[in-house]
Design a protein around this motif. Structure first.
Motif, PDB file in Angstrom:
ATOM      1  N   ARG A  63       0.831  -1.206   0.000  1.00 33.32           N
ATOM      2  CA  ARG A  63       0.000   0.000   0.000  1.00 33.32           C
ATOM      3  C   ARG A  63       0.865   1.255   0.000  1.00 33.32           C
ATOM      4  N   LYS A  64       1.951   1.239   0.785  1.00 26.69           N
ATOM      5  CA  LYS A  64       2.861   2.384   0.816  1.00 26.69           C
ATOM      6  C   LYS A  64       3.495   2.619  -0.548  1.00 26.69           C
ATOM      7  N   LEU A 115      -1.642   9.587   3.853  1.00 25.52           N
ATOM      8  CA  LEU A 115      -2.569   9.122   2.822  1.00 25.52           C
ATOM      9  C   LEU A 115      -2.806   7.618   2.943  1.00 25.52           C
ATOM     10  N   VAL A 116      -1.780   6.865   3.283  1.00 28.44           N
ATOM     11  CA  VAL A 116      -1.958   5.425   3.493  1.00 28.44           C
ATOM     12  C   VAL A 116      -3.010   5.180   4.575  1.00 28.44           C
ATOM     13  N   GLN A 117      -2.933   5.944   5.672  1.00 26.70           N
ATOM     14  CA  GLN A 117      -3.902   5.779   6.756  1.00 26.70           C
ATOM     15  C   GLN A 117      -5.290   6.251   6.350  1.00 26.70           C
ATOM     16  N   TYR A 125       3.066   6.000  -2.607  1.00 30.51           N
ATOM     17  CA  TYR A 125       4.271   6.773  -2.933  1.00 30.51           C
ATOM     18  C   TYR A 125       4.339   7.033  -4.437  1.00 30.51           C
ATOM     19  N   THR A 126       4.076   5.995  -5.237  1.00 33.63           N
ATOM     20  CA  THR A 126       4.092   6.159  -6.700  1.00 33.63           C
ATOM     21  C   THR A 126       3.020   7.150  -7.137  1.00 33.63           C
ATOM     22  N   TYR A 127       1.844   7.033  -6.546  1.00 34.20           N
ATOM     23  CA  TYR A 127       0.734   7.930  -6.862  1.00 34.20           C
ATOM     24  C   TYR A 127       1.135   9.386  -6.595  1.00 34.20           C
TER      25      TYR A 127
END
Length: 384
Positions: free
Chosen positions: A267-268, A290-292, A272-274
Motif C-alpha cells: 500500500r505504501k 494518505l496510506v492511513q 508513494y508512486t501515486y
C-alpha cells in the motif's frame, strides 16, 4: 467491465436499434463482406451491464474491425444518472482518456473497441502494473471535469440506503441491520472528513476489469465511468485496494478473499508512486497520512458496495450472487470498524482546534450482526 470472451454467439441479445447502427457503421468499412452478418461474442464478468464484442466476416479474410455493445442492466438507474455518465464518457473520449462513443440506442450504447488487454485479478498485484495504475489514477483524479466539484459519497450512500430499505423484505433489512446504517454513515462522514483531504475526480469502481493495458507501450486506459464523480481520492484508492480481494472470473465470482488485500508495504509503494508521479517532493508523513486515510476509507467502501449488492439483488438479473457479496462487504465493515475508527480518533489530524473529538458509541455488536446474517442466509438457502 471485467470482461473476458464467452464463445457463445448471442445475436438474439442485440436490440434492433443497435443492429441498425452497427450495420450503418459496417457499410463504411471497405473490407466487411456483409454488414448484416454480425458475429456476437458476450464478454463475461460484467455485473451492471451486458457487454458484447461485435465483428464481421471480411472479404479479404483478415480480422474485421471490432466494436463493443453495452446493454444497460435493468433497474441500474437507481445507482447513477445515466445522462451524467454519458457526458463523462464523451468528455473522457474527447480528452483521449477512453474509447470513442460510436452510437446510442434506448437501452445502451456502442463504443470503440480498444486494442488492449483487460487486466486480470493477478495483474493488480504485479508491482510494475500496479505502478502504472497508480500513475494513471493520479492523472484521472487531476482531470478538470465540467460541473460542480462537490463530494457525492455521503449523499449517494444515504440515497442507496433509502433504496435498499424500500426494496428489501423485513427479514433482509433486519439481517443487514439497515436501520443502523444511517447512523454508521453519519459517523463515517464525521470521522473521515479530515481537514485538507484531497478531493479529485474519482472513478469509484477501479476493479481490474475496468483497467486495460496496451502491452507494447505499457499504456493504461481506465474505462467505464458509471460511478465516476468528485470524491476524496482516499476513497478511490481504498476501493482499488479492496478490489484486490475479488476475482470475478471464477466459478464463484461473488466470493471475496481478504487474504489478498495488499499488505502495508504494498500500500505504501502504491501511494508513494501515486503522489510522486506529479514530480513533487514528498515527505514520509505525506505518504503515511494518505496510506492511513485510504485504510480508513475502506469502511465507506464496504458500505458503498454492500448497499450496491443488496439493491442489485432486487433490480438486476445478471447471474451473480449479489446478496452473498453484500453479506461479505458488511461483515468486513463490522470486523474492521473498531480498529480503524480508533486510529482516526487518536490521530492529531482529526481536529483543527487541538481538542479531542467526541467518540461515538459503537452502534452494533459484531456477534449479533453475524448471528443475524448467518440465520438469514441459512434460512434462504434452505428455502432454495
Amino acid at each position: 467491465m471485467g470482461a473476458v470472451e464467452n464463445s457463445i454467439d448471442r445475436e438474439d441479445r442485440i436490440p434492433k436499434e443497435a443492429k441498425e447502427i452497427l450495420e450503418s457503421l459496417a457499410t463504411k468499412w471497405e473490407n466487411v463482406a456483409d454488414s448484416t452478418a454480425l458475429q456476437v461474442i458476450q464478454l463475461k464478468g460484467a455485473m451492471t451491464n451486458e457487454v458484447f464484442q461485435i465483428k464481421w466476416p471480411t472479404s479479404t479474410g483478415e480480422v474485421s474491425r471490432k466494436v463493443l455493445v453495452r446493454i444497460y442492466g435493468e433497474g441500474v438507474g437507481v445507482f447513477f444518472d445515466r445522462d451524467n455518465e454519458i457526458r463523462t464518457f464523451e468528455y473522457m473520449s474527447k480528452n483521449g482518456q477512453g474509447p470513442r462513443l460510436l452510437g446510442r440506442f434506448p437501452n445502451g450504447r456502442i463504443e470503440e473497441f480498444i486494442h488492449a488487454r483487460t487486466l486480470s485479478a493477478s495483474d493488480l498485484r504485479d508491482p510494475d502494473i500496479s505502478a502504472l495504475i497508480a500513475t494513471k489514477m493520479k492523472e484521472f483524479h487531476d482531470l478538470e471535469m465540467p460541473g460542480p466539484k462537490d463530494v457525492i459519497l455521503w449523499g449517494r450512500l444515504r440515497n442507496w440506503l433509502s433504496t435498499a430499505k424500500r426494496l428489501c423484505s423485513p427479514e433482509e433489512a433486519n439481517a443487514f441491520q439497515l436501520d443502523s446504517i444511517e447512523k454508521e454513515i453519519s459517523i463515517l462522514e464525521k470521522e473521515l472528513s479530515v481537514p485538507n483531504q484531497r478531493i479529485g475526480f474519482c472513478h469509484n469502481d477501479l476493479q481490474y476489469g475496468n483497467i486495460m493495458i496496451e502491452e507494447e507501450s505499457k499504456s493504461i486506459t481506465i474505462i467505464d465511468y458509471e460511478y465516476a464523480s468528485y470524491n476524496p481520492i482516499a476513497f478511490d484508492i481504498a476501493n482499488h485496494f479492496c478490489e484486490m480481494a475479488a476475482d470475478y472470473h471464477t466459478d464463484t465470482p461473488h466470493i471475496l478473499d481478504y487474504s489478498k488485500y495488499p499488505g502495508l508495504e504494498e500500500r505504501k509503494r502504491f501511494v508513494y508512486t501515486y503522489l510522486s508521479s506529479s514530480g513533487n517532493q514528498l515527505s514520509d508523513k505525506e505518504v503515511e497520512q494518505l496510506v492511513q486515510d485510504v485504510e480508513n476509507y475502506t469502511l465507506a467502501d464496504h458500505l458503498f458496495w454492500g448497499l450496491w449488492g443488496i439493491i442489485s439483488e432486487h433490480v438486476n438479473d445478471i447471474d451473480f450472487d449479489y446478496m452473498e457479496y453484500a453479506r461479505q462487504r458488511f461483515q468486513q465493515y463490522w470486523r474492521t470498524k473498531p480498529s480503524l475508527l480508533d486510529s482516526v480518533r487518536s490521530s492529531p489530524e482529526t481536529r483543527t482546534d487541538g481538542k479531542q473529538k467526541d467518540t461515538p458509541k459503537v452502534l452494533s455488536k459484531q456477534p449479533s450482526f453475524f448471528k443475524k446474517l448467518q440465520k438469514y442466509f441459512s434460512l434462504t438457502k434452505t428455502k432454495a
